[in-house]
Enzyme design. Structure first.
Site, PDB file in Angstrom:
ATOM      1  N   CYS A 122      22.711 -46.902 -15.281  1.00 52.26           N
ATOM      2  CA  CYS A 122      24.013 -47.826 -15.631  1.00 52.26           C
ATOM      3  C   CYS A 122      24.501 -48.663 -14.483  1.00 52.26           C
ATOM      4  O   CYS A 122      23.272 -48.937 -13.799  1.00 52.26           O
ATOM      5  CB  CYS A 122      25.036 -46.733 -15.542  1.00 52.26           C
ATOM      6  SG  CYS A 122      26.838 -47.079 -16.162  1.00 52.26           S
ATOM      7  N   CYS A 124      27.861 -49.301 -12.779  1.00 52.84           N
ATOM      8  CA  CYS A 124      28.751 -48.775 -12.186  1.00 52.84           C
ATOM      9  C   CYS A 124      28.216 -49.342 -10.921  1.00 52.84           C
ATOM     10  O   CYS A 124      29.330 -49.729  -9.813  1.00 52.84           O
ATOM     11  CB  CYS A 124      29.754 -47.838 -12.739  1.00 52.84           C
ATOM     12  SG  CYS A 124      29.038 -46.245 -12.542  1.00 52.84           S
ATOM     13  N   LYS A 197      30.484 -38.466 -23.407  1.00 50.57           N
ATOM     14  CA  LYS A 197      30.937 -38.686 -22.113  1.00 50.57           C
ATOM     15  C   LYS A 197      32.104 -39.061 -21.889  1.00 50.57           C
ATOM     16  O   LYS A 197      32.163 -39.639 -22.309  1.00 50.57           O
ATOM     17  CB  LYS A 197      29.272 -39.606 -20.923  1.00 50.57           C
ATOM     18  CG  LYS A 197      30.170 -39.476 -19.548  1.00 50.57           C
ATOM     19  CD  LYS A 197      29.273 -40.201 -19.009  1.00 50.57           C
ATOM     20  CE  LYS A 197      29.981 -40.600 -17.842  1.00 50.57           C
ATOM     21  NZ  LYS A 197      28.629 -41.931 -16.643  1.00 50.57           N
ATOM     22  N   ARG A 219      37.914 -46.372 -17.064  1.00 51.81           N
ATOM     23  CA  ARG A 219      36.959 -46.161 -18.123  1.00 51.81           C
ATOM     24  C   ARG A 219      36.814 -45.479 -18.840  1.00 51.81           C
ATOM     25  O   ARG A 219      36.372 -45.686 -20.685  1.00 51.81           O
ATOM     26  CB  ARG A 219      35.545 -44.920 -17.027  1.00 51.81           C
ATOM     27  CG  ARG A 219      35.432 -45.257 -16.027  1.00 51.81           C
ATOM     28  CD  ARG A 219      33.552 -45.061 -15.567  1.00 51.81           C
ATOM     29  NE  ARG A 219      33.365 -45.005 -14.598  1.00 51.81           N
ATOM     30  CZ  ARG A 219      33.446 -45.650 -13.290  1.00 51.81           C
ATOM     31  NH1 ARG A 219      33.369 -47.236 -13.386  1.00 51.81           N
ATOM     32  NH2 ARG A 219      32.384 -45.913 -12.373  1.00 51.81           N
ATOM     33  N   LYS A 250      29.164 -34.200 -21.088  1.00 48.28           N
ATOM     34  CA  LYS A 250      29.394 -34.352 -19.980  1.00 48.28           C
ATOM     35  C   LYS A 250      31.035 -34.440 -19.651  1.00 48.28           C
ATOM     36  O   LYS A 250      31.042 -35.647 -20.944  1.00 48.28           O
ATOM     37  CB  LYS A 250      28.627 -35.090 -18.830  1.00 48.28           C
ATOM     38  CG  LYS A 250      28.997 -35.458 -17.796  1.00 48.28           C
ATOM     39  CD  LYS A 250      27.910 -37.015 -17.201  1.00 48.28           C
ATOM     40  CE  LYS A 250      28.607 -37.603 -15.871  1.00 48.28           C
ATOM     41  NZ  LYS A 250      27.888 -38.255 -15.259  1.00 48.28           N
ATOM     42  N   TYR A 315      24.097 -30.333  -9.144  1.00 47.47           N
ATOM     43  CA  TYR A 315      23.587 -29.812  -7.403  1.00 47.47           C
ATOM     44  C   TYR A 315      23.704 -28.581  -6.839  1.00 47.47           C
ATOM     45  O   TYR A 315      23.403 -28.838  -5.970  1.00 47.47           O
ATOM     46  CB  TYR A 315      25.130 -30.330  -7.153  1.00 47.47           C
ATOM     47  CG  TYR A 315      26.184 -31.916  -7.323  1.00 47.47           C
ATOM     48  CD1 TYR A 315      24.788 -33.186  -7.117  1.00 47.47           C
ATOM     49  CD2 TYR A 315      26.851 -31.428  -8.284  1.00 47.47           C
ATOM     50  CE1 TYR A 315      25.350 -34.579  -7.767  1.00 47.47           C
ATOM     51  CE2 TYR A 315      27.329 -33.507  -9.064  1.00 47.47           C
ATOM     52  CZ  TYR A 315      26.138 -34.548  -8.374  1.00 47.47           C
ATOM     53  OH  TYR A 315      26.259 -35.829  -9.696  1.00 47.47           O
TER      54      TYR A 315
HETATM   55  C1  PBG Z   1      27.741 -43.835 -13.636  1.00 48.39           C
HETATM   56  C2  PBG Z   1      27.856 -42.244 -13.850  1.00 48.39           C
HETATM   57  C3  PBG Z   1      29.234 -40.968 -13.249  1.00 48.39           C
HETATM   58  C4  PBG Z   1      27.899 -40.112 -12.910  1.00 48.39           C
HETATM   59  C5  PBG Z   1      27.078 -40.283 -13.380  1.00 48.39           C
HETATM   60  N1  PBG Z   1      27.039 -40.980 -13.756  1.00 48.39           N
HETATM   61  C6  PBG Z   1      30.307 -41.585 -12.731  1.00 48.39           C
HETATM   62  C7  PBG Z   1      31.537 -42.203 -14.040  1.00 48.39           C
HETATM   63  O1  PBG Z   1      30.703 -42.321 -14.748  1.00 48.39           O
HETATM   64  O2  PBG Z   1      32.149 -42.707 -13.074  1.00 48.39           O
HETATM   65  C8  PBG Z   1      29.620 -38.626 -12.629  1.00 48.39           C
HETATM   66  C9  PBG Z   1      28.440 -37.889 -12.323  1.00 48.39           C
HETATM   67  C10 PBG Z   1      29.087 -36.165 -11.376  1.00 48.39           C
HETATM   68  O3  PBG Z   1      30.204 -36.828 -11.032  1.00 48.39           O
HETATM   69  O4  PBG Z   1      28.711 -35.486 -10.990  1.00 48.39           O
HETATM   70  N2  PBG Z   1      28.302 -44.159 -14.783  1.00 48.39           N
END
Ligand code: PBG
Length: 326
Positions: A122, A124, A197, A219, A250, A315
């Site tokens: 990614c 970001c 996601k 997003r 997710k 986690y």
């Molecule tokens: C990156 C990404 C994110 C998460 C995993 N990869 C953040 C988002 O999309 O804002 C979130 C993981 C988590 O909250 O544990 N795009």
């Protein structure tokens, strides 16, 4: 008066621990777990992440030690997130062969740590604006982003990554990454796609941990709308069609129905991401003495298995393995 007696008595099979074990339907195994790790620049850095108690920002040397302890617990895989030295408009450190993730993977491979190394793909964490793609006139440009995502995946695989996991939610990225990996000689590197996601508030603590909160807007233009489930099935089938090897839902906790719907729609391996906010809620309540952390966490993780997930990114992975042994 004669009271009617029940003929079938469900309580018969609940009468002892042994009987309950015999008829248990879902089981959680350490083989199901993937542990996320955050890599930062520097040396000797092991700094607890405030929003994710028990998780750490690790420099490459400390990452190797942490991965070794993960492997010793019998957890088969880690998922790497990188915090770059510098961010820019196009997130260039993400696909720099000398970038934080590429160096981290090389170090894990040089140390021969026996874990599957999965790299999140990614932009970001690497862009100055915090969006998951290239911004053109205030919008995330889908097709301009695909080439950069492919470069992230190829540089990660060149460094030795065992798997890549695109989390950006651009359309067509699985195909773009598959083609680039194949062209780069990485036909054997699987793709775990964050297929469904959602644009979720449950990512809050992660955005602090990965310093990737969007600097403007949100997003919702690329991640899924939380009320949708049929669309999730469509996203998953699309990613499988583009060459995804493992698909993911997710977040997980508020999306158990999505896990179930996807389970019923495909035979492919299915992962779910027990995201940062789901972890932080349990930690915060437990710290106040309001919940029994171990029992609640294990109940949640087992719930994902019951819903139909094969793999759980969490986690809690290290603690869960310890708790399984009790
Ligand atoms: C990156 C990404 C994110 C998460 C995993 N990869 C953040 C988002 O999309 O804002 C979130 C993981 C988590 O909250 O544990 N795009």
């Amino acid at each position: 008066m004669e009271v009617p007696r029940p003929y079938y008595r469900p309580r018969r099979l609940r009468a002892s621990t042994l009987l309950r074990r015999m008829v248990r339907e879902a089981t959680l195994s350490k083989d199901d777990l993937v542990y996320p790790l955050f890599v930062v620049p520097g040396q000797g850095v092991r700094a607890e992440i405030e929003s994710l108690p028990g998780c750490f920002h690790l420099s490459v040397d400390e990452l190797v030690r942490e991965a070794e302890s993960v492997a010793e617990l019998g957890i088969p895989a880690v998922l790497l997130f990188g915090l770059p030295e510098r961010k820019d408009e196009r997130g260039s450190e993400a696909y720099d062969p000398e970038g934080i993730i590429q160096r981290a993977v090389r170090a894990l491979k040089a140390a021969e740590v026996p874990v599957v190394v999965i790299c999140d793909v990614c932009l970001c964490e690497y862009t100055s604006h915090g969006h998951c793609g290239v911004v053109v006139e205030g919008q995330v440009d889908n097709d301009a982003t695909l080439e950069l995502l492919a470069r992230i995946a190829v540089t990660a695989a060149d460094a030795g990554a065992d798997m890549v996991a695109p989390s950006d939610m651009m359309d067509g990225r699985v195909r773009a990454i598959r083609e680039a990996l194949d062209a780069g000689g990485h036909q054997q590197v699987p793709i775990m796609s964050y297929a469904a996601k959602y644009a979720s508030a449950f990512y809050g603590p992660f955005r602090e941990a990965a310093q990737c909160a969007p600097q403007f807007g949100d997003r919702a233009g690329y991640q899924m709308d939380p009320p949708n489930v049929r669309e999730a099935v469509r996203e998953v089938l699309l990613d499988l069609d583009e060459g995804a090897d493992i698909v993911m839902v997710k977040p997980a906790l508020a999306y158990m129905d999505v896990i179930r719907a996807v389970r019923e729609a495909t035979t492919a391996p299915l992962a779910c991401y027990n995201v940062s906010g789901e972890y932080a809620m349990v930690k915060a309540a437990a710290a106040r003495g309001w919940l029994d952390e171990q029992r609640v966490a294990m109940e949640i993780l087992t719930g994902f298995k019951r819903a139909g997930a094969d793999l759980i990114l969490t986690y809690f992975a290290k603690d869960a393995v310890r708790w399984m042994g009790e």
